[in-house]
Design an enzyme around this catalytic site. Structure first.
Site, PDB file in Angstrom:
ATOM      1  N   ASP A  42       2.990   2.645   7.775  1.00  0.00           N
ATOM      2  CA  ASP A  42       1.525   1.608   7.602  1.00  0.00           C
ATOM      3  C   ASP A  42       2.052   0.348   6.796  1.00  0.00           C
ATOM      4  OD1 ASP A  42      -0.591   0.582   7.687  1.00  0.00           O
ATOM      5  OD2 ASP A  42      -1.719   2.089   6.469  1.00  0.00           O
ATOM      6  N   ASP A  83       0.897  -1.348  -0.008  1.00  0.00           N
ATOM      7  CA  ASP A  83      -0.091   0.078   0.001  1.00  0.00           C
ATOM      8  C   ASP A  83       0.952   1.373  -0.114  1.00  0.00           C
ATOM      9  OD1 ASP A  83      -2.391   1.409   0.013  1.00  0.00           O
ATOM     10  OD2 ASP A  83      -2.583   1.369   2.148  1.00  0.00           O
TER      11      ASP A  83
END
Length: 272
Positions: free
Chosen positions: A58, A41
């Site tokens: 993240d 991502d």
């Protein structure tokens, strides 16, 4: 501040700064990939800019190569604006998927909008799968041709045609960022990319030759059956099949020629 917030405020980054950020992100990804971890991502909101430092955030959706998948097969995971084609199909992400997402992120940072900013929702996934990526040089006049060409390689639909590793990407982006024109020879990264392109040219030729041989063998076999077949209807069916195979053979040859021409153009850029 994250890169997403920075772009919302400033729209675009200077070429040199965007390439420096990209090189540092690629270096982080290289370390992760070496450990068997795929981020899955990469996007502007996950790139934190703190002074001169760049951090990738993240890793919550990251996947270790030797661990079972945490989501069912066919589930699309990640941000569709920067998602690789293979992820759009619900296939497992690989290091090459992270490179596509990085390329899409850098395109946004330099062009002021995403690769396929004119569509959203499911159409965004379809665009990553089927729509040719726009040329960065068409969106911004001060982009050096070598920078545009390298970003185009990052967002290739086929993972095998993207740069060989995040480490190579980091080196290439760093070198491009240090050169105002981006036209001078890149060090090891450029040589590695040139080798990869030459290998791809050889692979395209080999695959085309193998495909041609199979089709030609089938044409020869069917043609012989046409000559021996007493039944007119069966003979006509064989003849139609031969005609179809001849058209397929021409498509194979045309596709191989087009792909090789494109690869030779890329090689010419790399070798200056």
């Amino acid at each position: 501040i994250d890169l997403g917030a920075r772009l919302a405020r400033e729209k675009t980054l200077a070429v040199g700064e965007a390439l420096r950020i990209g090189a540092e992100v690629a270096l982080v990804l290289a370390d992760a990939h070496r450990a068997g971890v795929v981020h899955r991502d990469v996007k502007p909101q996950n790139i934190m800019l703190a002074g001169g430092a760049v951090r990738v955030l993240d890793f919550g959706v990251a996947l270790c190569a030797d661990e079972p998948r945490l989501t069912a097969s066919g589930v699309v995971l990640g941000s569709p604006w920067y998602l690789s084609p293979e992820q759009c199909r619900g296939e497992p992400a690989t290091p090459a998927s992270d490179l596509y997402s990085l390329g899409a992120t850098l395109f946004h940072a330099l062009a002021g909008e995403g690769l396929f900013a004119d569509v959203s929702g499911p159409a965004q996934l379809l665009a990553h799968l089927e729509t040719p990526a726009p040329r960065l040089c068409d969106r911004r006049e001060d982009i050096p041709p070598a920078v545009g060409a390298y970003l185009a390689a990052l967002v290739e639909k086929d993972p095998a045609r993207r740069p060989i590793s995040a480490r190579a990407v980091s080196e290439a982006l760093g070198a491009l960022g240090r050169e105002r024109s981006g036209a001078s020879a890149l060090p090891e990264a450029q040589h590695a990319e040139a080798r990869r392109v030459r290998q791809e040219i050889a692979r395209v030729r080999r695959q085309a030759a193998e495909s041609e041989a199979r089709v030609v063998d089938e044409i020869v076999g069917l043609s012989a059956r046409v000559e021996r077949e007493p039944d007119a209807a069966v003979r006509a069916a064989h003849e139609r099949r031969v005609e179809g195979l001849e058209r397929a053979l021409e498509r194979i040859r045309e596709g191989a020629r087009a792909r090789e021409d494109a690869l030779r153009d890329a090689l010419a850029l790399l070798e200056g």
